[in-house]
Design an enzyme around this catalytic site. Structure first.
Site, PDB file in Angstrom:
ATOM      1  N   TRP A 142     -10.012  -3.956  -5.272  1.00  0.00           N
ATOM      2  CA  TRP A 142     -10.799  -3.147  -3.809  1.00  0.00           C
ATOM      3  C   TRP A 142     -12.095  -2.875  -3.637  1.00  0.00           C
ATOM      4  CZ3 TRP A 142      -7.977   1.278  -0.392  1.00  0.00           C
ATOM      5  CH2 TRP A 142      -8.937   1.131   0.603  1.00  0.00           C
ATOM      6  N   ARG A 180      -6.154  -5.861  -8.675  1.00  0.00           N
ATOM      7  CA  ARG A 180      -7.643  -6.773  -8.834  1.00  0.00           C
ATOM      8  C   ARG A 180      -7.851  -5.203  -7.845  1.00  0.00           C
ATOM      9  NH1 ARG A 180      -5.178  -9.812  -2.875  1.00  0.00           N
ATOM     10  NH2 ARG A 180      -3.917  -7.736  -2.020  1.00  0.00           N
ATOM     11  N   ASP A 209      -0.469  -4.025  -3.849  1.00  0.00           N
ATOM     12  CA  ASP A 209      -1.437  -3.259  -3.475  1.00  0.00           C
ATOM     13  C   ASP A 209      -0.709  -1.580  -3.419  1.00  0.00           C
ATOM     14  OD1 ASP A 209      -3.232  -5.662  -3.988  1.00  0.00           O
ATOM     15  OD2 ASP A 209      -3.565  -5.749  -1.764  1.00  0.00           O
ATOM     16  N   ASP A 232       0.404  -1.645   0.275  1.00  0.00           N
ATOM     17  CA  ASP A 232       0.327   0.008  -0.159  1.00  0.00           C
ATOM     18  C   ASP A 232       0.410   1.243   0.251  1.00  0.00           C
ATOM     19  OD1 ASP A 232      -2.201  -2.122   0.109  1.00  0.00           O
ATOM     20  OD2 ASP A 232      -2.733  -1.165   2.297  1.00  0.00           O
TER      21      ASP A 232
END
Length: 343
Positions: A240, A238, A181, A160
């Protein structure tokens, strides 16, 4: 070397602004083309020794352009630009020697090294880093405000890395590094000529975009970018959110990109609602022969609505570097060249 790099950062900023704003009838919301200059220098030769002190010096409900020039150094600070302090620019001389770093992890909204909560924010030639590593979420940069732009910055963490939370954002010639991510959130963001570098060895995810409904005008757009990293282990994104939207155009994809390209985060229902597209990408990772069937190979016409800065309304808010700076005491206005070439 520092002068050369700040010149090119400024030159790039001016070019971007001219190409996207000057031809428009809209004007920037900036209050003036002159800025209050604040110098941060750890040696004590500036106005403040820390970036935090400089941000604290900006008055609440600020209505002036504030240009905080940060001299080279490693600044071990956890920073917040508060919502009531818009129109701030943080500028280093070169991202390789002007480094903001912290080590924090855990809660995604609390761990960021730099949190931008104010609108009309600009960052130039900075490294923004979270050294929390592989232990979990460790955000380097959180952007939770409208109208924020980043030029020539390095944004570094592992999981992140960039919490691109909400608002309209622009990233130009930035280097963004992570593994899981590492660009996430529900902003409407345009990434141009950026390098995305995956640290993942086996399972990596570049994006986790959080669009929740088809009515939200959000998504991550990547134009003319460069994806690098270890071979074969990284997916482009992907979801969220169920309507996650990510588009890559004219982007070089090395063999770090997995053949499948995208994941549904173990929820097949998302395959019907996400919008994941690629247009005119190239390199070994751009081969779509084994891509998941629910991603899209966009035509020129389909990509046209996404692959320009109009999607973030940039004409109305991207602004050029101030042409003049002024000091609070005494009130003195001088040309930008006087500062950068004599200091």
């Amino acid at each position: 070397m520092a002068v050369t790099h700040i010149f090119f950062a400024v030159f790039a900023l001016v070019l971007v602004y001219k190409s996207d704003v000057c031809s428009s009838t809209h004007v920037s919301s900036s209050p003036t083309d002159a800025a209050v200059l604040i110098v941060v220098d750890q040696s004590g030769k500036g106005h403040y020794r820390t970036i935090r002190e400089a941000i604290n010096a900006v008055p609440s409900k600020n209505s002036e352009l504030i240009y905080i020039s940060i001299k080279p150094g490693i600044y071990r600070e956890k920073l917040v630009v508060p919502a009531d302090k818009p129109f701030i620019t943080l500028s280093g001389t070169d991202a390789s020697n002007t480094i903001i770093t912290w080590n924090d992890g855990g809660r995604i909204f609390d761990s960021a090294t730099l949190s931008v909560m104010a609108s009309d924010f600009v960052a130039i030639a900075l490294t923004i880093q979270n050294t929390f590593g592989m232990r979990g979420k460790g955000i380097a940069l959180r952007v939770s405000a409208d109208k924020a732009a980043f030029y020539g910055c390095r944004i570094l963490s592992y999981q992140d890395t960039l919490l691109d939370d909400y608002g309209r954002h622009y990233y130009y010639n930035c280097y963004i590094e992570g593994a899981t991510d590492f660009i996430c959130g529900n902003a409407a963001s345009f990434f141009e000529s950026c390098q995305l570098h995956s640290l993942a060895k086996a399972f990596g995810i570049l994006t986790a975009q959080h669009r929740n409904s088809p009515s939200e005008n959000t998504g991550f757009i990547f134009l003319g970018c460069n994806i690098t990293g270890s071979p074969g282990g990284t997916d482009l994104g992907r979801p969220w959110g169920p309507y996650s939207r990510v588009i890559f155009g004219n982007t070089f994809m090395s063999n770090t990109v997995s053949p499948e390209g995208w994941r549904d985060w173990d929820d097949p229902r998302a395959q019907r609602t996400v919008y994941y597209g690629e247009y005119n990408c190239y390199g070994p990772g751009a081969n779509r022969a084994k891509r998941v069937g629910w991603s899209r190979e966009l035509s020129h016409d389909q990509s046209a609505q996404f692959l320009n800065r109009d999607i973030i309304g940039a004409r109305s808010w991207l602004r050029p570097l101030p042409t003049h700076f002024k000091k609070r005491r005494p009130q003195h206005v001088f040309d930008v060249k006087d500062y950068f070439w004599k200091n």
